[in-house]
Design an enzyme around this catalytic site. Structure first.
Site, PDB file in Angstrom:
ATOM      1  N   CYS A 175       0.866  -1.179   0.000  1.00 16.61           N
ATOM      2  CA  CYS A 175       0.000   0.000   0.000  1.00 16.61           C
ATOM      3  C   CYS A 175       0.904   1.230   0.000  1.00 16.61           C
ATOM      4  O   CYS A 175       2.019   1.172  -0.502  1.00 16.61           O
ATOM      5  CB  CYS A 175      -0.953  -0.017   1.190  1.00 16.61           C
ATOM      6  SG  CYS A 175      -0.145  -0.077   2.799  1.00 16.61           S
ATOM      7  N   HIS A 192      21.306  -4.697  47.554  1.00 12.25           N
ATOM      8  CA  HIS A 192      20.680  -6.010  47.739  1.00 12.25           C
ATOM      9  C   HIS A 192      21.793  -7.003  48.084  1.00 12.25           C
ATOM     10  O   HIS A 192      22.666  -7.287  47.262  1.00 12.25           O
ATOM     11  CB  HIS A 192      19.941  -6.427  46.474  1.00 12.25           C
ATOM     12  CG  HIS A 192      18.961  -7.543  46.688  1.00 12.25           C
ATOM     13  ND1 HIS A 192      19.342  -8.851  46.831  1.00 12.25           N
ATOM     14  CD2 HIS A 192      17.609  -7.534  46.787  1.00 12.25           C
ATOM     15  CE1 HIS A 192      18.268  -9.611  46.997  1.00 12.25           C
ATOM     16  NE2 HIS A 192      17.195  -8.826  46.978  1.00 12.25           N
TER      17      HIS A 192
END
Length: 609
Positions: A28, A536
């Site tokens: 298209c 952590h």
């Protein structure tokens, strides 16, 4: 020109599984549209690495590759490699066993029939707008040669649209193009003769004959029926007579059934669709306009806007005007305004050039480069464009603007088509102007704030990067090497990790202890600039419920790189088979780039090389 795209075409073909995997290929205005035997063979990740490809996705029963304005050149090069596949979706035994959804099959059929000549429809739409403007301004005499030619050029395609539909529908339904064109010509022929009756009476029924100029559904259904008749004729007519008598009997049988039954029924279906849409529209034109325009570009993103566009032609054929594309024009100008706003907020030359190029395409009604290249990628311009479009669409509905013609590609050159007995062009100008101003204004406003925030974060990141310290003696590594996907993929933010040699943990930055987890395995420290660092200690250590940790600080306490914040028992971790890697991440600062020098460092040493 096509030679420039040889390598690109080869890569695209390889990424969709090779020539043998392609059943059909069309394009298209901006997309290559593949129908494939096996969609599982598509190498999606490879498309992401191809610069010319803006987006690649499976939608509407097709695999669509968004290229932008260069799509025709790429398509022409591709056809050299795949040969003449036709535009039809394969229905052979080679097609996969997977049954397509009805919606996908419908969208695939609509796009296959309309997209090959979308550029022609757009071109004559521009000419139609010019003709209307000439009529309004009376610049030239309507009886003049120039006006007559322009009128013929702009109107001929729409009147003879069944011819175009017949060609692509024939490819789609696998029937002879020339037989299909002959059938479409027969449908149009009554319009060419004043002596031909407008209708004929068969018993209790009146059959209309002069209704197929610009007809969409009757032509599609007629060619679909022709395909079945032709297939039947090929089975029963001997090969020696097939050349002449297959098309003869195919036309004869199909012609009578189409004129007597299929054509009128399809025409009534079209009238039903047009009237049904008109009824919904009349419930509230303002709300209808706002909704359709506001979400219109979502249809484009997923490649399903072809389910809407043909309704515009059906409305034009049945009602003499259309409102759906009138409202959709605001959706186009919303993204146009947004990408123009992005030019003003671009942070570098490359980003500005991409925005300018996309804005030029959007000005001519092609929004995919703006969508995929700028607006969707940055998010806020797309949202700003949708907001502006919703306002413009609502104004279009409020003023009851009508489009007197079919315009599948919408731009300012079509504005003349908005002038008619029940509509004025100025109202559409007001609507799209409001859309553009709101979209561009919001994009600039949000973009400036976004840039300011990013600059602030960048300054913060620079300050942190020069004041980031190793929290424990050990081997410093990049996050990618951490044995936990949450951290290694940086879902928790950027940072670094250390394989510790001892359990003495120090603060990696200067700041304030904001939070200590109840299980003691993690501590959050807020820097002076407000950026938070998460330390952590070990992987899956939350399961230890605080055992093996000795926290040496309290929440609210001021700390520096010289402050020891915890002791951890590495022997206990080893006994419990716990990974003792110490991780430092910055969850709220995506701008921070942490590239560590992987080596053995002592605690309190600077991290960055």
């Amino acid at each position: 020109m096509t030679a420039n795209y040889d390598e690109t075409a080869k890569v695209i073909l390889s990424n969709v599984g090779g020539k043998e995997n392609v059943l059909s290929l069309t394009h298209c205005a901006t997309r290559l549209r593949f129908t494939l035997k096996d969609y599982g063979k598509v190498q999606q990740s490879q498309f992401d690495n191809l610069p010319i490809v803006m987006k690649a996705l499976k939608t509407g029963g097709q695999y669509q590759v968004v290229i932008g304005p260069k799509v025709t050149d790429v398509y022409e090069t591709l056809t050299q490699f795949v040969g003449d596949l036709g535009t039809a979706e394969g229905e052979s035994s080679a097609e996969p066993q997977e049954k397509k959804k009805i919606s996908d099959r419908l969208l695939s059929t609509i796009s296959a029939i309309f997209t090959p000549y979308i550029n022609i429809l757009a071109a004559v739409g521009v000419l139609k707008g010019l003709v209307v403007l000439l009529q309004m301004t009376q610049v030239i005499d309507e009886a003049s040669f120039v006006f007559a030619v322009l009128n013929a050029l702009s109107s001929g395609v729409f009147t003879l649209l069944p011819i175009f539909i017949a060609i692509t529908a024939a490819d789609k339904f696998k029937v002879s193009r020339y037989t299909a064109v002959a059938l479409a010509a027969a449908l149009i022929f009554p319009l060419t003769s004043a002596d031909f009756p407008s209708e004929v009476v068969m018993g209790a029924f009146t059959i209309p004959l002069k209704i197929y100029g610009g007809a969409v559904l009757p032509t599609v259904f007629a060619v679909y029926f022709l395909a079945h008749v032709e297939k039947w004729m090929k089975k029963i007519i001997p090969q020696v007579a097939a050349l002449v008598f297959v098309p003869t009997f195919s036309l004869l049988i199909t012609g009578f059934i189409v004129f007597a039954l299929i054509g009128p029924l399809a025409n009534y279906i079209g009238i039903g669709i047009a009237n049904g849409y008109a009824w919904l529209y009349e419930l509230s034109p303002t709300i209808s306009g706002g909704l359709l325009a506001g979400i219109g570009q979502f249809f484009v993103i997923f490649g399903v806007h072809w389910g809407i566009i043909p309704i515009g032609q059906i409305n034009t054929q049945v009602l003499g005007f259309d409102t759906i594309m009138a409202m959709f024009m605001s959706a186009v100008f919303g993204q146009f305004g947004a990408v123009v706003g992005s030019i003003a907020t671009a942070k570098n030359r490359d980003e500005r050039q991409i925005s300018i190029s996309a804005a030029v395409s959007a000005f001519f009604g092609i929004t995919e480069p703006a969508l995929y290249g700028v607006n969707v990628k940055k998010k806020y311009p797309f949202i700003a464009g949708c907001i502006g479009a919703a306002v413009g669409g609502a104004l279009t509905g409020f003023f009851r603007v009508k489009l007197y013609g079919f315009a599948p590609v919408l731009n300012v050159f079509m504005l003349g088509m908005f002038n008619g007995p029940e509509s004025k062009m100025i109202y559409e100008v007001i609507a799209i102007s409001a859309t553009f101003i709101i979209a561009a204004g919001l994009t600039i406003l949000i973009g400036k704030r976004q840039n300011s925030k990013e600059d602030e974060l960048s300054n913060v990141s620079e300050k942190i990067s020069t004041n980031l310290f190793n929290p424990v003696k050990g081997n410093v590594i990049n996050l990618e090497k951490v044995n936990d996907d949450v951290f290694s993929t940086k879902m928790m933010g950027n940072g670094f990790a250390v394989i510790p040699e001892n359990g003495e943990i120090y603060s990696p930055i200067a700041g304030t202890i904001k939070s200590i987890f109840p299980t003691k395995h993690a501590i959050i420290i807020q820097s002076e600039t407000g950026t938070e660092a998460l330390i952590h200690m070990g992987l899956d250590t939350v399961s230890l419920n605080g055992e093996g940790f000795d926290i040496l600080v309290k929440e609210g306490q001021q700390v520096s790189e010289k402050t020891q914040i915890a002791n951890i028992d590495l022997d206990f971790f080893k006994q419990k088979e716990i990974d003792d890697t110490i991780i430092v991440v910055f969850p709220e600062n995506n701008e921070l780039q942490v590239d560590v020098r992987e080596s053995i460092l002592s605690a309190q040493e600077r991290i960055f090389a």
